[in-house]
Design a protein around this motif. Sequence first.
Motif, PDB file in Angstrom:
ATOM      1  N   ASP A   2      12.895 -49.067 -60.012  1.00  0.00           N
ATOM      2  CA  ASP A   2      11.964 -48.225 -59.271  1.00  0.00           C
ATOM      3  C   ASP A   2      11.087 -49.103 -58.379  1.00  0.00           C
ATOM      4  N   ARG A   3      11.112 -48.825 -57.084  1.00  0.00           N
ATOM      5  CA  ARG A   3      10.323 -49.616 -56.135  1.00  0.00           C
ATOM      6  C   ARG A   3       9.149 -48.806 -55.568  1.00  0.00           C
ATOM      7  N   THR A   4       8.755 -47.772 -56.266  1.00  0.00           N
ATOM      8  CA  THR A   4       7.630 -46.963 -55.830  1.00  0.00           C
ATOM      9  C   THR A   4       6.341 -47.763 -55.979  1.00  0.00           C
ATOM     10  N   PRO A   5       5.527 -47.837 -54.935  1.00  0.00           N
ATOM     11  CA  PRO A   5       4.253 -48.563 -55.051  1.00  0.00           C
ATOM     12  C   PRO A   5       3.402 -47.981 -56.177  1.00  0.00           C
ATOM     13  N   ALA A   6       2.696 -48.853 -56.877  1.00  0.00           N
ATOM     14  CA  ALA A   6       1.903 -48.452 -58.043  1.00  0.00           C
ATOM     15  C   ALA A   6       0.862 -47.394 -57.713  1.00  0.00           C
ATOM     16  N   ASN A   7       0.313 -47.407 -56.510  1.00  0.00           N
ATOM     17  CA  ASN A   7      -0.744 -46.457 -56.177  1.00  0.00           C
ATOM     18  C   ASN A   7      -0.236 -45.226 -55.436  1.00  0.00           C
ATOM     19  N   GLN A   8       1.057 -45.086 -55.277  1.00  0.00           N
ATOM     20  CA  GLN A   8       1.581 -43.947 -54.532  1.00  0.00           C
ATOM     21  C   GLN A   8       1.232 -42.660 -55.269  1.00  0.00           C
ATOM     22  N   GLY A   9       0.727 -41.688 -54.551  1.00  0.00           N
ATOM     23  CA  GLY A   9       0.364 -40.410 -55.127  1.00  0.00           C
ATOM     24  C   GLY A   9      -1.070 -40.352 -55.623  1.00  0.00           C
ATOM     25  N   LYS A  10      -1.675 -41.480 -55.959  1.00  0.00           N
ATOM     26  CA  LYS A  10      -3.030 -41.480 -56.483  1.00  0.00           C
ATOM     27  C   LYS A  10      -4.049 -41.158 -55.398  1.00  0.00           C
ATOM     28  N   CYS A  11      -3.827 -41.644 -54.202  1.00  0.00           N
ATOM     29  CA  CYS A  11      -4.814 -41.412 -53.140  1.00  0.00           C
ATOM     30  C   CYS A  11      -4.971 -39.930 -52.863  1.00  0.00           C
ATOM     31  N   CYS A  12      -3.838 -39.234 -52.833  1.00  0.00           N
ATOM     32  CA  CYS A  12      -3.875 -37.808 -52.508  1.00  0.00           C
ATOM     33  C   CYS A  12      -4.506 -37.001 -53.635  1.00  0.00           C
ATOM     34  N   TYR A  13      -4.214 -37.359 -54.874  1.00  0.00           N
ATOM     35  CA  TYR A  13      -4.813 -36.659 -56.003  1.00  0.00           C
ATOM     36  C   TYR A  13      -6.328 -36.854 -55.990  1.00  0.00           C
ATOM     37  N   TYR A  14      -6.786 -38.094 -55.818  1.00  0.00           N
ATOM     38  CA  TYR A  14      -8.218 -38.355 -55.833  1.00  0.00           C
ATOM     39  C   TYR A  14      -8.927 -37.688 -54.668  1.00  0.00           C
ATOM     40  N   SER A  15      -8.340 -37.705 -53.473  1.00  0.00           N
ATOM     41  CA  SER A  15      -8.997 -37.045 -52.358  1.00  0.00           C
ATOM     42  C   SER A  15      -9.002 -35.544 -52.549  1.00  0.00           C
ATOM     43  N   HIS A  16      -7.953 -35.010 -53.191  1.00  0.00           N
ATOM     44  CA  HIS A  16      -7.901 -33.571 -53.456  1.00  0.00           C
ATOM     45  C   HIS A  16      -9.004 -33.186 -54.445  1.00  0.00           C
ATOM     46  N   VAL A  17      -9.174 -33.970 -55.514  1.00  0.00           N
ATOM     47  CA  VAL A  17     -10.210 -33.685 -56.503  1.00  0.00           C
ATOM     48  C   VAL A  17     -11.595 -33.813 -55.881  1.00  0.00           C
ATOM     49  N   SER A  18     -11.847 -34.882 -55.152  1.00  0.00           N
ATOM     50  CA  SER A  18     -13.173 -35.069 -54.567  1.00  0.00           C
ATOM     51  C   SER A  18     -13.466 -34.046 -53.475  1.00  0.00           C
ATOM     52  N   ALA A  19     -12.434 -33.514 -52.828  1.00  0.00           N
ATOM     53  CA  ALA A  19     -12.631 -32.489 -51.805  1.00  0.00           C
ATOM     54  C   ALA A  19     -13.028 -31.146 -52.418  1.00  0.00           C
ATOM     55  N   GLN A  20     -12.863 -30.998 -53.723  1.00  0.00           N
ATOM     56  CA  GLN A  20     -13.192 -29.748 -54.398  1.00  0.00           C
ATOM     57  C   GLN A  20     -14.674 -29.655 -54.760  1.00  0.00           C
ATOM     58  N   PHE A  21     -15.431 -30.717 -54.503  1.00  0.00           N
ATOM     59  CA  PHE A  21     -16.836 -30.752 -54.892  1.00  0.00           C
ATOM     60  C   PHE A  21     -17.709 -31.302 -53.774  1.00  0.00           C
ATOM     61  N   THR A  22     -18.955 -30.800 -53.711  1.00  0.00           N
ATOM     62  CA  THR A  22     -19.966 -31.398 -52.839  1.00  0.00           C
ATOM     63  C   THR A  22     -20.949 -32.137 -53.744  1.00  0.00           C
ATOM     64  N   VAL A  23     -21.446 -33.250 -53.264  1.00  0.00           N
ATOM     65  CA  VAL A  23     -22.308 -34.095 -54.103  1.00  0.00           C
ATOM     66  C   VAL A  23     -23.757 -34.041 -53.623  1.00  0.00           C
ATOM     67  N   GLN A  24     -24.672 -34.077 -54.597  1.00  0.00           N
ATOM     68  CA  GLN A  24     -26.103 -34.181 -54.336  1.00  0.00           C
ATOM     69  C   GLN A  24     -26.612 -35.396 -55.112  1.00  0.00           C
ATOM     70  N   PRO A  25     -26.729 -36.541 -54.449  1.00  0.00           N
ATOM     71  CA  PRO A  25     -27.197 -37.760 -55.133  1.00  0.00           C
ATOM     72  C   PRO A  25     -28.626 -37.594 -55.653  1.00  0.00           C
ATOM     73  N   GLY A  26     -28.886 -38.188 -56.810  1.00  0.00           N
ATOM     74  CA  GLY A  26     -30.233 -38.180 -57.370  1.00  0.00           C
ATOM     75  C   GLY A  26     -30.675 -36.847 -57.922  1.00  0.00           C
ATOM     76  N   ARG A  27     -29.719 -35.966 -58.264  1.00  0.00           N
ATOM     77  CA  ARG A  27     -30.053 -34.640 -58.786  1.00  0.00           C
ATOM     78  C   ARG A  27     -29.205 -34.343 -60.013  1.00  0.00           C
ATOM     79  N   TYR A  28     -29.705 -33.488 -60.882  1.00  0.00           N
ATOM     80  CA  TYR A  28     -28.920 -32.989 -62.008  1.00  0.00           C
ATOM     81  C   TYR A  28     -29.419 -31.590 -62.370  1.00  0.00           C
ATOM     82  N   ILE A  29     -28.564 -30.820 -63.056  1.00  0.00           N
ATOM     83  CA  ILE A  29     -28.949 -29.485 -63.494  1.00  0.00           C
ATOM     84  C   ILE A  29     -29.863 -29.623 -64.707  1.00  0.00           C
ATOM     85  N   GLU A  30     -31.009 -28.980 -64.630  1.00  0.00           N
ATOM     86  CA  GLU A  30     -32.009 -29.069 -65.686  1.00  0.00           C
ATOM     87  C   GLU A  30     -31.590 -28.301 -66.940  1.00  0.00           C
TER      88      GLU A  30
END
Length: 97
Positions: A2-30
Amino acid sequence: MDRTPANQGKCCYYSHVSAQFTVQPGRYIEINTGSIIYNSASPLQCASYCVNDAEFVCNSFDFCTNDQSCHLSPTHTDSGTTMSPTPSCYHYSSTAL
């Protein structure tokens, strides 16, 4: 061999997951009603817990760097949820309603 690069597919999964959320730095739900807490190495791992937990409706999560905690919540910040300031946490809210 198998010559598939080790990171193949990971970039798309991570960008898909992070695209599902908006971030508010320095905040949390009380209010932690109905939340689930995990130890987490990163916000991406925490997002994965939120997205993949089939038994819990996760609409947002808080990732805190000071203790590597991941707080899943059924609460969505668009519903007027009280937020508190903290330099060590980041609140992530689902972009899907």
